[in-house]
Every structure is written in structure tokens, then in C-alpha cells.
Design an enzyme around this catalytic site. Structure first.
Site, PDB file in Angstrom:
ATOM      1  N   GLU A 109       7.262   4.473  -3.058  1.00  0.00           N
ATOM      2  CA  GLU A 109       8.010   4.155  -1.840  1.00  0.00           C
ATOM      3  C   GLU A 109       9.046   5.233  -1.538  1.00  0.00           C
ATOM      4  O   GLU A 109       9.304   5.542  -0.366  1.00  0.00           O
ATOM      5  CB  GLU A 109       8.666   2.785  -1.979  1.00  0.00           C
ATOM      6  N   GLU A 157       2.319  -3.875  -7.285  1.00  0.00           N
ATOM      7  CA  GLU A 157       3.114  -5.112  -7.345  1.00  0.00           C
ATOM      8  C   GLU A 157       2.256  -6.374  -7.364  1.00  0.00           C
ATOM      9  O   GLU A 157       2.671  -7.404  -7.919  1.00  0.00           O
ATOM     10  CB  GLU A 157       4.089  -5.166  -6.171  1.00  0.00           C
TER      11      GLU A 157
END
Length: 255
Positions: free
Chosen positions: A115, A135
Site C-alpha cells: 500500500e 489480508e
């Protein structure tokens, strides 16, 4: 260069600053202290006038293998929310910086590490690097803008594949998909990154800053005509500056 850090390192190479994550034994996994230092380091580079380009990379086998799970899972609800808000501040420091930031992905860039790379203006990657958002394996979703920034870069179908599978993708695959700008051989990676950053640093500073803002503006929900109007305003502003007039005269002299 200013403040000393424990979890990151900043080195200046002419007009280029290289901010390096420095927790190699933990694959540069990010804890709260490290996040604070990254934000402080980025702001320090942003405020250094002689530095025109920032580069983010990692020490060791990883760019960053996401959040430090040991700390991540032992937070109170208030601490967890604060950690997420700090992350938002980190990405904003990169995206709203007046100068370009490059992610030099040298190894694993997973979760929050990927990210951070997505928040940068461009991604340069080594051949052996791998990236992804895993995730889903923890029954979670990315919390640092990964779902939204990926869609902006490559569209919804590829984004869903990355999110739903949680897989690690090669740099060459992500280059084909339009996420990675350039892939370099591992043995030449740091030299190639510095060469690319130095070329960028030779571009007119004011124009690069305005180009970054205009490109980011294109992703905003404001009316298209207002975006075009802002582009026109910037053209007029730059055209009458000495830097542009000198460059135009120099070009005319060659023709």
C-alpha cells in the site's frame, strides 16, 4: 540529514533522497514506532529544498512485509484505530508531497508495504520482488487504501483478483498489468533506480510539482470542466515564469 532514526535510514545522493526501511530481521514489518519515523522522514525530505526526488526502499530481503503482526494483534481498540489513522497520514504525506516519490520494491512488498508503494507516484521493482495484499488469509481487508488505489491504477477486475486470492504476484506480472513502471535486474537494481531518479530530478521542479497535482486531480470526483480549468490556470501561471521563458527561448534558438 537532520533527525536520527532507529527503524529507517535516509541517505542523500545529490538531489535524490533514499529512505530505507531498516528492520531487516522482521522483513521491515511496520510497528507504531517505525510508522512515526517513516512519516517524520518523508516530511523531512519534503521540506528539504535541495532534494527534488524521494525514493522509498527496504533493507534486506523485503521492501516491507506489512504490519508487525505481534504489535498489530495486541492493540486495544483505541490503539488499533489510532494505528489506522496514522497510516492514512503516512499515505497522504507521499501523495500530497510537492515532489515525486518513487517506490523501489527490492523484495517482498505485502499488505501495508504494498500500500505504501501504491501511494507513491511510480513503482520500480527488482526482477525477484513479489507484491500482494494477503489480508484475506486473516479474514481481514486492506486498511491502507489498497482496495481503492489499485482500482484507480488497473481497474476493478484485476483488483478483485489480487484482493480475493491474496496471492503474491511477480514484478513482471504487475508490470504487464500496469502497476509497476519498470522492472530491473536484481544485480543492477539500486543503480538503475538511482539513475531513473536522477533523470527525474533534472526536470523543472515547479512543472513536476504541478504535473503531480494535476494527475492526482484527475482521480478526484470534481466536475471534469473544473479539472480542465485548473489545468489551464497552471499553464498560464507557468508560462510567464522565468524558468519557462528561458526554456522556450533556448528551444527557439536551436530551431
Amino acid at each position: 540529514m537532520g533527525k536520527e532514526f532507529r527503524n529507517i535510514d535516509i541517505k542523500i545522493h545529490g538531489q535524490v533522497a533514499i529512505l530505507r526501511f531498516n528492520r531487516p530481521e522482521q522483513l521491515n514489518a511496520m510497528n507504531r514506532e517505525m510508522m512515526d519515523e517513516i512519516i517524520a522522514g518523508i516530511e523531512q525530505v519534503n521540506q528539504t529544498e535541495d532534494v527534488l526526488v524521494g525514493v522509498i526502499t527496504g533493507n534486506g530481503r523485503a521492501f516491507m512485509a506489512g504490519a508487525d503482526i505481534k504489535e498489530y494483534t495486541n492493540q486495544t481498540p483505541e490503539e488499533f484505530q489510532s494505528f489506522q489513522e496514522k497510516g492514512t497520514e503516512l499515505y497522504r504525506c507521499i501523495e500530497e508531497a510537492p515532489k515525486p516519490w518513487l517506490a523501489a520494491v527490492n523484495g517482498f512488498a505485502l499488505g501495508g508495504g504494498f500500500e505504501i508503494a501504491l501511494a507513491c507516484d511510480m513503482i520500480l521493482a527488482s526482477q525477484s520482488s513479489k507484491m500482494g495484499l494477503p489480508e484475506v488469509f486473516l479474514s481481514l481487508v486492506p486498511g491502507g487504501g489498497g482496495t481503492q488505489r489499485l482500482i484507480q491504477k488497473i481497474g476493478i477486475n484485476r483488483t478483485k483478483e489480487i484482493l480475493f486470492t491474496g496471492a503474491q504476484f511477480t514484478s513482471s506480472t504487475f508490470e504487464d498489468w500496469g502497476i509497476v513502471n519498470h522492472v530491473y535486474e536484481d544485480s543492477k537494481f539500486e543503480d538503475e533506480v538511482l539513475d531513473f531518479a536522477n533523470k527525474l530530478a533534472r526536470r523543472p521542479t515547479k512543472a513536476i510539482g504541478e504535473l503531480k497535482k494535476l494527475a492526482n486531480l484527475s482521480l478526484s470526483p470534481i466536475d471534469f470542466n473544473k479539472k480542465i480549468a485548473e489545468e489551464g490556470r497552471v499553464v498560464l501561471d507557468l508560462f510567464y515564469r522565468d524558468e519557462a521563458q528561458k526554456a522556450i527561448q533556448k528551444f527557439m534558438a536551436k530551431t
